[in-house]
Scaffold this motif. Structure first.
Motif, PDB file in Angstrom:
ATOM      1  N   GLU A 293      49.127  26.676  27.642  1.00 56.57           N
ATOM      2  CA  GLU A 293      50.581  26.462  27.930  1.00 56.57           C
ATOM      3  C   GLU A 293      51.530  26.166  26.532  1.00 56.57           C
ATOM      4  O   GLU A 293      52.573  26.515  26.414  1.00 56.57           O
ATOM      5  CB  GLU A 293      50.653  25.365  28.917  1.00 56.57           C
ATOM      6  CG  GLU A 293      50.316  25.907  30.421  1.00 56.57           C
ATOM      7  CD  GLU A 293      48.701  25.664  30.576  1.00 56.57           C
ATOM      8  OE1 GLU A 293      48.206  25.253  29.501  1.00 56.57           O
ATOM      9  OE2 GLU A 293      48.159  26.324  31.493  1.00 56.57           O
ATOM     10  N   LEU A 294      50.986  25.112  25.947  1.00 56.51           N
ATOM     11  CA  LEU A 294      51.593  24.758  24.638  1.00 56.51           C
ATOM     12  C   LEU A 294      51.837  26.115  23.762  1.00 56.51           C
ATOM     13  O   LEU A 294      52.813  26.215  23.131  1.00 56.51           O
ATOM     14  CB  LEU A 294      50.738  23.737  24.063  1.00 56.51           C
ATOM     15  CG  LEU A 294      51.028  22.489  24.533  1.00 56.51           C
ATOM     16  CD1 LEU A 294      49.913  21.415  23.917  1.00 56.51           C
ATOM     17  CD2 LEU A 294      52.420  21.966  24.030  1.00 56.51           C
ATOM     18  N   GLY A 295      50.881  26.829  23.527  1.00 63.56           N
ATOM     19  CA  GLY A 295      50.859  28.122  22.451  1.00 63.56           C
ATOM     20  C   GLY A 295      51.937  29.036  23.103  1.00 63.56           C
ATOM     21  O   GLY A 295      52.511  29.404  22.295  1.00 63.56           O
ATOM     22  N   TYR A 296      51.802  29.266  24.314  1.00 61.69           N
ATOM     23  CA  TYR A 296      53.052  30.180  24.951  1.00 61.69           C
ATOM     24  C   TYR A 296      54.332  29.493  24.716  1.00 61.69           C
ATOM     25  O   TYR A 296      55.284  30.085  24.380  1.00 61.69           O
ATOM     26  CB  TYR A 296      52.660  30.289  26.398  1.00 61.69           C
ATOM     27  CG  TYR A 296      53.463  31.265  27.088  1.00 61.69           C
ATOM     28  CD1 TYR A 296      53.748  32.616  26.690  1.00 61.69           C
ATOM     29  CD2 TYR A 296      54.861  30.576  28.021  1.00 61.69           C
ATOM     30  CE1 TYR A 296      54.551  33.417  27.269  1.00 61.69           C
ATOM     31  CE2 TYR A 296      55.777  31.679  28.673  1.00 61.69           C
ATOM     32  CZ  TYR A 296      55.731  32.788  28.210  1.00 61.69           C
ATOM     33  OH  TYR A 296      56.687  33.445  28.769  1.00 61.69           O
ATOM     34  N   GLU A 297      54.536  28.294  24.944  1.00 60.37           N
ATOM     35  CA  GLU A 297      55.791  27.819  24.895  1.00 60.37           C
ATOM     36  C   GLU A 297      56.298  27.877  23.518  1.00 60.37           C
ATOM     37  O   GLU A 297      57.660  27.919  23.039  1.00 60.37           O
ATOM     38  CB  GLU A 297      55.932  26.189  25.297  1.00 60.37           C
ATOM     39  CG  GLU A 297      55.887  26.029  26.929  1.00 60.37           C
ATOM     40  CD  GLU A 297      57.017  26.933  27.558  1.00 60.37           C
ATOM     41  OE1 GLU A 297      58.105  26.877  26.997  1.00 60.37           O
ATOM     42  OE2 GLU A 297      57.027  27.436  28.505  1.00 60.37           O
ATOM     43  N   VAL A 298      55.391  27.627  22.627  1.00 63.39           N
ATOM     44  CA  VAL A 298      55.672  27.581  21.074  1.00 63.39           C
ATOM     45  C   VAL A 298      55.990  29.065  20.753  1.00 63.39           C
ATOM     46  O   VAL A 298      57.171  29.242  19.999  1.00 63.39           O
ATOM     47  CB  VAL A 298      54.393  26.940  20.055  1.00 63.39           C
ATOM     48  CG1 VAL A 298      55.026  27.447  18.711  1.00 63.39           C
ATOM     49  CG2 VAL A 298      54.666  25.695  20.335  1.00 63.39           C
ATOM     50  N   SER A 299      55.372  30.114  21.023  1.00 61.41           N
ATOM     51  CA  SER A 299      55.535  31.445  20.696  1.00 61.41           C
ATOM     52  C   SER A 299      56.840  31.809  21.509  1.00 61.41           C
ATOM     53  O   SER A 299      57.438  32.696  20.929  1.00 61.41           O
ATOM     54  CB  SER A 299      54.494  32.265  21.187  1.00 61.41           C
ATOM     55  OG  SER A 299      54.110  32.325  22.465  1.00 61.41           O
ATOM     56  N   LYS A 300      57.175  31.491  22.564  1.00 61.75           N
ATOM     57  CA  LYS A 300      58.289  31.812  23.185  1.00 61.75           C
ATOM     58  C   LYS A 300      59.605  31.226  22.518  1.00 61.75           C
ATOM     59  O   LYS A 300      60.583  31.960  22.292  1.00 61.75           O
ATOM     60  CB  LYS A 300      58.284  31.555  24.642  1.00 61.75           C
ATOM     61  CG  LYS A 300      59.665  31.822  25.470  1.00 61.75           C
ATOM     62  CD  LYS A 300      59.593  33.191  25.897  1.00 61.75           C
ATOM     63  CE  LYS A 300      60.788  33.511  26.845  1.00 61.75           C
ATOM     64  NZ  LYS A 300      62.138  33.303  26.455  1.00 61.75           N
ATOM     65  N   GLY A 301      59.348  30.039  22.128  1.00 62.74           N
ATOM     66  CA  GLY A 301      60.270  29.493  21.563  1.00 62.74           C
ATOM     67  C   GLY A 301      60.973  30.056  20.103  1.00 62.74           C
ATOM     68  O   GLY A 301      61.786  30.237  19.607  1.00 62.74           O
ATOM     69  N   MET A 302      59.742  30.321  19.208  1.00 62.47           N
ATOM     70  CA  MET A 302      59.951  30.984  18.178  1.00 62.47           C
ATOM     71  C   MET A 302      60.498  32.457  18.409  1.00 62.47           C
ATOM     72  O   MET A 302      61.344  32.874  17.484  1.00 62.47           O
ATOM     73  CB  MET A 302      58.516  30.981  17.351  1.00 62.47           C
ATOM     74  CG  MET A 302      57.728  29.872  16.793  1.00 62.47           C
ATOM     75  SD  MET A 302      56.595  29.908  16.167  1.00 62.47           S
ATOM     76  CE  MET A 302      56.999  30.555  14.492  1.00 62.47           C
ATOM     77  N   PHE A 303      60.256  33.201  19.392  1.00 69.49           N
ATOM     78  CA  PHE A 303      60.850  34.374  19.637  1.00 69.49           C
ATOM     79  C   PHE A 303      62.320  34.259  19.877  1.00 69.49           C
ATOM     80  O   PHE A 303      63.014  35.125  19.383  1.00 69.49           O
ATOM     81  CB  PHE A 303      60.046  35.105  20.902  1.00 69.49           C
ATOM     82  CG  PHE A 303      60.655  36.701  21.328  1.00 69.49           C
ATOM     83  CD1 PHE A 303      60.334  37.536  20.450  1.00 69.49           C
ATOM     84  CD2 PHE A 303      61.422  36.735  22.180  1.00 69.49           C
ATOM     85  CE1 PHE A 303      60.906  38.856  20.756  1.00 69.49           C
ATOM     86  CE2 PHE A 303      62.194  37.812  22.565  1.00 69.49           C
ATOM     87  CZ  PHE A 303      61.791  38.821  21.848  1.00 69.49           C
ATOM     88  N   ASP A 304      62.580  33.405  20.598  1.00 71.30           N
ATOM     89  CA  ASP A 304      64.257  33.086  21.003  1.00 71.30           C
ATOM     90  C   ASP A 304      64.862  32.858  19.618  1.00 71.30           C
ATOM     91  O   ASP A 304      66.203  33.143  19.775  1.00 71.30           O
ATOM     92  CB  ASP A 304      64.149  32.031  21.942  1.00 71.30           C
ATOM     93  CG  ASP A 304      63.569  32.265  23.397  1.00 71.30           C
ATOM     94  OD1 ASP A 304      63.432  33.549  23.630  1.00 71.30           O
ATOM     95  OD2 ASP A 304      63.387  31.257  24.242  1.00 71.30           O
ATOM     96  N   ARG A 305      63.957  32.475  18.657  1.00 68.87           N
ATOM     97  CA  ARG A 305      64.696  31.970  17.541  1.00 68.87           C
ATOM     98  C   ARG A 305      64.539  33.142  16.343  1.00 68.87           C
ATOM     99  O   ARG A 305      65.016  32.818  15.369  1.00 68.87           O
ATOM    100  CB  ARG A 305      64.265  30.704  16.877  1.00 68.87           C
ATOM    101  CG  ARG A 305      64.787  29.673  17.803  1.00 68.87           C
ATOM    102  CD  ARG A 305      64.089  28.361  17.381  1.00 68.87           C
ATOM    103  NE  ARG A 305      64.320  27.075  18.122  1.00 68.87           N
ATOM    104  CZ  ARG A 305      64.201  26.768  19.342  1.00 68.87           C
ATOM    105  NH1 ARG A 305      63.242  27.724  20.120  1.00 68.87           N
ATOM    106  NH2 ARG A 305      64.775  25.611  20.004  1.00 68.87           N
ATOM    107  N   GLY A 306      64.066  34.207  16.661  1.00 67.56           N
ATOM    108  CA  GLY A 306      63.868  35.549  15.983  1.00 67.56           C
ATOM    109  C   GLY A 306      62.869  35.367  15.047  1.00 67.56           C
ATOM    110  O   GLY A 306      62.561  36.227  14.187  1.00 67.56           O
ATOM    111  N   ILE A 307      61.659  35.006  15.457  1.00 62.61           N
ATOM    112  CA  ILE A 307      60.331  34.952  14.953  1.00 62.61           C
ATOM    113  C   ILE A 307      59.382  35.589  16.019  1.00 62.61           C
ATOM    114  O   ILE A 307      59.105  34.900  17.142  1.00 62.61           O
ATOM    115  CB  ILE A 307      59.825  33.845  14.305  1.00 62.61           C
ATOM    116  CG1 ILE A 307      60.868  33.029  13.680  1.00 62.61           C
ATOM    117  CG2 ILE A 307      58.578  33.764  13.678  1.00 62.61           C
ATOM    118  CD1 ILE A 307      61.205  33.753  12.340  1.00 62.61           C
ATOM    119  N   LEU A 308      58.472  36.506  15.877  1.00 65.09           N
ATOM    120  CA  LEU A 308      57.607  37.243  16.795  1.00 65.09           C
ATOM    121  C   LEU A 308      56.098  36.828  16.350  1.00 65.09           C
ATOM    122  O   LEU A 308      55.952  37.131  15.099  1.00 65.09           O
ATOM    123  CB  LEU A 308      57.650  38.723  16.804  1.00 65.09           C
ATOM    124  CG  LEU A 308      56.603  39.421  17.833  1.00 65.09           C
ATOM    125  CD1 LEU A 308      57.020  38.813  19.359  1.00 65.09           C
ATOM    126  CD2 LEU A 308      56.822  40.949  17.655  1.00 65.09           C
TER     127      LEU A 308
END
Length: 457
Positions: free
Chosen positions: A402-417
């Motif tokens: 869940e932590l990994g998903y939240e971090v990857s989602k947060g980065m995506f929202d800020r323009g990093i895939l």
């Protein structure tokens, strides 16, 4: 009367399909799309996935809103980035799980493919096709040791399938050793070597003869060889990723790969390196085999092999191994493998990797990237378990999915895939283009740090 009505319905359907096709083609033709175009594309994409592709993707992708009505839809790319239909730009640190080693649409790869397209797209299947011969020669020159003959494919799983069949024909043995956490593809033979139970269970029984041992455990590997020999099931080959990708960027212990090579030699088995993800400069050398000073008998390539422009893969093997296909080259074939467009892309890609010193650059930039990520994760040990990698193949392991998903989602929202999904985010992968700038690396790191501070453990 009913026949006429049916024909009228078919004519109306043809007209509707033709109009839809023309609209799609007109959008492809446009250099710039309008906001209205973007809205139509987004709606058609979401609806199309729900009704005609697979609705599961709408809940699986972090790019889709919770109600599934809106999604970030990719539309264009160049360099180290891509843009969605609304023009938002993203630094691509997923890179198609390692496709874009030379970047998105590198001009030299695009030029090679379009130049080839001007005079021939696909080969006749009967005459000798020149680019296949030329690419095979280049591979013989750049691959480790005495690897010499090449067979061309369209994807990683096809490369693994070809390698397994080649190993079987070489010795007529049928036992293979793979490792836990391995990923070699999802077609039937490759899946037999893959270790993830979720992918395997629905398709059991798979190809018989595969044994799985813990990655990095040389004693268990030795015992498995000995046991197989005792019961008359001698090992045909060991198949390994030099660095495990899907498994979570797992690095081999010191001397492990050399010791596996020695075991293969001792028991007369082949060593297959699956470098679909580690190959083409990703780990700081052209091939990860060079990192560990080990020469396999068979080398599998794909992903970045086509330069991020064409689907392309290859199997390169020693002559002693490959010659079992000499008497009848039709024992294993694929219609589109080694086609002129794919070969042109691969030739250009290898040229770029050499000319721009991208493997060497991956080693230097990768070390900087890794150290900066570790620095950013300090004081967040309750969230981040470990950061590890080689070259620009980096894994960030969290304590929970869940932590990994939240971090990857947060980065995506800020323009990093980055690579993290709803069902597999304990370790997210960072695999950007090998020509990523230091400025972009710093932006990724600062975004990672910002997201970490906002995510709750």
């Amino acid at each position: 009367m009913s026949i006429d009505l049916t024909q009228n319905k078919k004519n109306e359907q043809k007209k509707s399909v033709t109009e839809y096709i023309n609209k799609v083609l007109s959008l492809i033709e446009k250099e710039e799309i309008t906001a209205e175009d973007a809205a139509w594309i987004t709606k058609e994409t979401v609806d199309g996935f729900r009704e005609n592709v697979n609705p599961g993707f709408l809940s699986y992708r972090k790019t889709v809103t919770k109600d599934g009505q809106f999604a970030a839809v990719e539309w264009s790319d160049s360099g180290t980035c891509f843009k969605d239909v609304n023009g938002k730009e993203y630094i691509d640190c997923l890179g198609g799980f390692g496709i874009y080693n030379v970047g998105h649409r590198h001009p030299k790869v695009v030029k090679a493919v379009t130049d080839q397209l001007k005079h021939q797209a696909l080969h006749s299947q009967d005459l000798l096709d020149p680019l296949r011969a030329m690419l095979a020669k280049i591979l013989a020159d750049i691959t480790p040791g005495d690897l010499k003959y090449a067979f061309f494919t369209n994807s990683g799983t096809e490369s693994v399938e070809a390698a397994l069949k080649l190993a079987k024909m070489y010795s007529e043995r049928t036992t293979f050793i793979s490792t836990t956490r391995a990923f070699h593809g999802k077609s039937l033979g490759s899946l037999s070597g893959t270790a993830k139970g979720m992918f395997r269970k629905p398709f059991l029984p798979l190809i018989p003869g595969f044994r799985h041992v813990p990655f990095g455990d040389i004693e268990m590997m030795r015992k498995t060889f000995e046991t197989c020999a005792l019961v008359g099931e001698d090992v045909a080959a060991v198949i390994l990723e030099p660095i495990q990708g899907e498994g979570g960027i797992i690095l081999p212990p010191n001397n492990y790969l050399k010791e596996v090579r020695d075991l293969c030699d001792q028991f007369g088995a082949l060593l297959i390196f699956d470098e679909v993800q580690t190959g083409m400069g990703r780990t700081g050398k052209m091939f990860a085999a060079e990192l560990y000073d080990v020469v396999p008998d068979i080398l599998c390539l794909a992903k970045a092999f086509g330069g991020g422009v064409m689907p392309a893969g290859a199997v390169v093997a020693k002559e002693e191994v490959f010659k079992s296909w000499f008497p009848n080259p039709f024992m294993h074939t694929t219609t589109f493998g080694g086609n002129p467009l794919a070969c042109a892309a691969a030739i250009a890609t290898i040229g770029i990797l050499i000319e721009e010193n991208l493997p060497e650059r991956a080693a230097v930039v990768g070390e900087y990237f890794l150290n900066e990520l570790k620095e950013a994760a300090k004081e967040h040990e309750d969230k981040v378990q470990e950061i590890r990698g080689k070259g620009l193949m980096i894994g960030i392991e969290f304590h929970e999915d869940e932590l990994g998903y939240e971090v990857s989602k947060g980065m995506f929202d800020r323009g990093i895939l980055v690579a993290g999904t709803l069902i597999n985010s304990k370790t997210i992968r960072i695999e950007p283009a090998l020509n990523i700038s230091y400025e972009e690396v710093d932006k990724v790191v600062s975004t990672f740090k910002e997201v970490l501070e906002h995510v709750k453990a």
